[in-house]
Design a protein around this motif. Structure first.
Motif, PDB file in Angstrom:
ATOM      1  N   VAL A   1       0.828  -1.141   0.156  1.00 44.69           N
ATOM      2  CA  VAL A   1       0.213  -0.052  -0.230  1.00 44.69           C
ATOM      3  C   VAL A   1       0.843   1.205  -0.044  1.00 44.69           C
ATOM      4  N   PRO A   2       0.636   2.072  -1.064  1.00 50.09           N
ATOM      5  CA  PRO A   2       1.517   3.295  -0.962  1.00 50.09           C
ATOM      6  C   PRO A   2       0.817   4.241   0.144  1.00 50.09           C
ATOM      7  N   SER A   3       1.976   4.693   1.149  1.00 51.68           N
ATOM      8  CA  SER A   3       1.428   5.424   2.135  1.00 51.68           C
ATOM      9  C   SER A   3       2.110   6.425   2.774  1.00 51.68           C
ATOM     10  N   LEU A   4       1.947   7.259   3.526  1.00 53.71           N
ATOM     11  CA  LEU A   4       2.594   8.361   4.256  1.00 53.71           C
ATOM     12  C   LEU A   4       2.766   7.819   5.594  1.00 53.71           C
ATOM     13  N   ILE A   5       3.821   8.292   6.039  1.00 48.79           N
ATOM     14  CA  ILE A   5       4.541   8.022   7.678  1.00 48.79           C
ATOM     15  C   ILE A   5       4.455   9.296   8.170  1.00 48.79           C
ATOM     16  N   SER A   6       3.893   9.553   9.494  1.00 47.08           N
ATOM     17  CA  SER A   6       4.075  10.861  10.224  1.00 47.08           C
ATOM     18  C   SER A   6       4.275  10.317  11.602  1.00 47.08           C
ATOM     19  N   ARG A   7       4.843  11.098  12.346  1.00 41.42           N
ATOM     20  CA  ARG A   7       5.092  11.212  13.930  1.00 41.42           C
ATOM     21  C   ARG A   7       3.986  11.794  14.758  1.00 41.42           C
ATOM     22  N   ASP A   8       3.341  11.152  15.577  1.00 40.24           N
ATOM     23  CA  ASP A   8       2.251  12.041  16.459  1.00 40.24           C
ATOM     24  C   ASP A   8       3.261  12.770  17.445  1.00 40.24           C
ATOM     25  N   ARG A   9       3.009  14.269  17.208  1.00 47.65           N
ATOM     26  CA  ARG A   9       3.848  15.248  18.177  1.00 47.65           C
ATOM     27  C   ARG A   9       3.678  15.173  19.663  1.00 47.65           C
ATOM     28  N   LEU A  10       2.513  14.330  20.174  1.00 45.04           N
ATOM     29  CA  LEU A  10       2.413  14.229  21.487  1.00 45.04           C
ATOM     30  C   LEU A  10       2.943  12.937  22.067  1.00 45.04           C
ATOM     31  N   THR A  11       2.607  11.904  21.512  1.00 43.08           N
ATOM     32  CA  THR A  11       2.844  10.687  21.961  1.00 43.08           C
ATOM     33  C   THR A  11       4.487   9.821  21.299  1.00 43.08           C
ATOM     34  N   ASN A  12       4.791  10.588  19.965  1.00 41.32           N
ATOM     35  CA  ASN A  12       6.072  10.097  19.482  1.00 41.32           C
ATOM     36  C   ASN A  12       5.503   8.784  18.387  1.00 41.32           C
ATOM     37  N   GLU A  13       4.276   8.638  18.484  1.00 41.52           N
ATOM     38  CA  GLU A  13       3.872   7.314  17.868  1.00 41.52           C
ATOM     39  C   GLU A  13       4.109   7.469  16.577  1.00 41.52           C
ATOM     40  N   LEU A  14       4.436   6.349  15.635  1.00 41.90           N
ATOM     41  CA  LEU A  14       4.444   6.568  14.206  1.00 41.90           C
ATOM     42  C   LEU A  14       3.100   6.068  13.651  1.00 41.90           C
ATOM     43  N   VAL A  15       2.569   6.813  12.720  1.00 38.83           N
ATOM     44  CA  VAL A  15       1.399   6.590  12.127  1.00 38.83           C
ATOM     45  C   VAL A  15       1.233   6.510  10.675  1.00 38.83           C
ATOM     46  N   GLN A  16       0.316   5.847   9.940  1.00 38.52           N
ATOM     47  CA  GLN A  16       0.513   5.604   8.629  1.00 38.52           C
ATOM     48  C   GLN A  16      -0.857   6.023   8.083  1.00 38.52           C
ATOM     49  N   VAL A  17      -1.039   6.677   7.045  1.00 39.34           N
ATOM     50  CA  VAL A  17      -2.281   6.734   5.983  1.00 39.34           C
ATOM     51  C   VAL A  17      -1.892   6.467   4.619  1.00 39.34           C
ATOM     52  N   ARG A  18      -2.783   5.797   3.999  1.00 36.15           N
ATOM     53  CA  ARG A  18      -2.897   5.569   2.630  1.00 36.15           C
ATOM     54  C   ARG A  18      -2.744   6.686   1.670  1.00 36.15           C
ATOM     55  N   ALA A  19      -1.827   6.779   0.887  1.00 40.31           N
ATOM     56  CA  ALA A  19      -1.678   7.987  -0.050  1.00 40.31           C
ATOM     57  C   ALA A  19      -2.887   8.412  -0.774  1.00 40.31           C
ATOM     58  N   ASP A  20      -3.770   7.118  -1.221  1.00 36.55           N
ATOM     59  CA  ASP A  20      -4.737   7.656  -2.020  1.00 36.55           C
ATOM     60  C   ASP A  20      -6.043   8.214  -1.187  1.00 36.55           C
ATOM     61  N   ARG A  21      -6.080   8.351   0.129  1.00 35.48           N
ATOM     62  CA  ARG A  21      -6.719   8.847   0.940  1.00 35.48           C
ATOM     63  C   ARG A  21      -6.270  10.365   1.295  1.00 35.48           C
ATOM     64  N   VAL A  22      -5.264  10.855   1.007  1.00 34.87           N
ATOM     65  CA  VAL A  22      -4.811  12.235   1.247  1.00 34.87           C
ATOM     66  C   VAL A  22      -5.007  13.124  -0.053  1.00 34.87           C
ATOM     67  N   ASN A  23      -5.649  14.296   0.221  1.00 34.05           N
ATOM     68  CA  ASN A  23      -5.987  15.238  -0.820  1.00 34.05           C
ATOM     69  C   ASN A  23      -4.674  16.381  -0.491  1.00 34.05           C
ATOM     70  N   SER A  24      -4.167  16.436  -1.745  1.00 32.18           N
ATOM     71  CA  SER A  24      -2.962  17.350  -1.644  1.00 32.18           C
ATOM     72  C   SER A  24      -3.263  18.586  -2.527  1.00 32.18           C
ATOM     73  N   THR A  25      -3.154  20.010  -2.007  1.00 29.13           N
ATOM     74  CA  THR A  25      -3.220  20.954  -2.881  1.00 29.13           C
ATOM     75  C   THR A  25      -1.826  21.494  -3.178  1.00 29.13           C
ATOM     76  N   ARG A  26      -1.538  21.905  -4.532  1.00 32.32           N
ATOM     77  CA  ARG A  26      -0.190  22.365  -4.737  1.00 32.32           C
ATOM     78  C   ARG A  26      -0.367  24.264  -4.237  1.00 32.32           C
ATOM     79  N   ASP A  27       0.776  24.622  -4.076  1.00 30.01           N
ATOM     80  CA  ASP A  27       0.762  26.076  -3.805  1.00 30.01           C
ATOM     81  C   ASP A  27       0.935  26.697  -5.100  1.00 30.01           C
TER      82      ASP A  27
END
Length: 107
Positions: free
Chosen positions: A75-101
């Protein structure tokens, strides 16, 4: 034998999530000092740049292929770090809406 009760204190974030049966469960996400980079994360091994990006900005800055733990699907995904818990979390790339600047010239 009487064991009594045990009590303690833990810093954590709480969340409600649906389980595989559609029931809502209370989840505890304990606060960690640092993310755990020592083992693969859904099959992804972190490079030094990945670790640096996650610690500094909170996200890895690129899409990676993660392996679903049950189905084995890649699954193509993005990985982030929760700033409070430092837990690593993932989200499927196809579920992220990105707007260009988009910038326009006013001159």
């Amino acid at each position: 034998i009487e064991l009594g009760t045990v009590s303690g204190t833990i810093e954590a974030r709480l969340s409600l999530q649906a389980n595989d049966f559609g029931e809502v469960e209370l989840r505890f996400h304990r606060v960690r000092r640092m993310p755990d980079f020592s083992k693969p994360f859904f099959g992804h091994v972190f490079s030094e740049e990945d670790k640096r990006n996650l610690i500094v900005s909170g996200n890895m800055g690129r899409v990676v292929d993660l392996v679903h733990g049950i189905t084995g699907e890649t699954v193509p995904s993005l990985i982030s770090r929760d700033r409070l818990t430092n837990e690593l979390v993932q989200v499927r790339a196809d579920r992220v809406n990105s707007t260009r600047d988009q910038r326009s010239d006013f001159g």
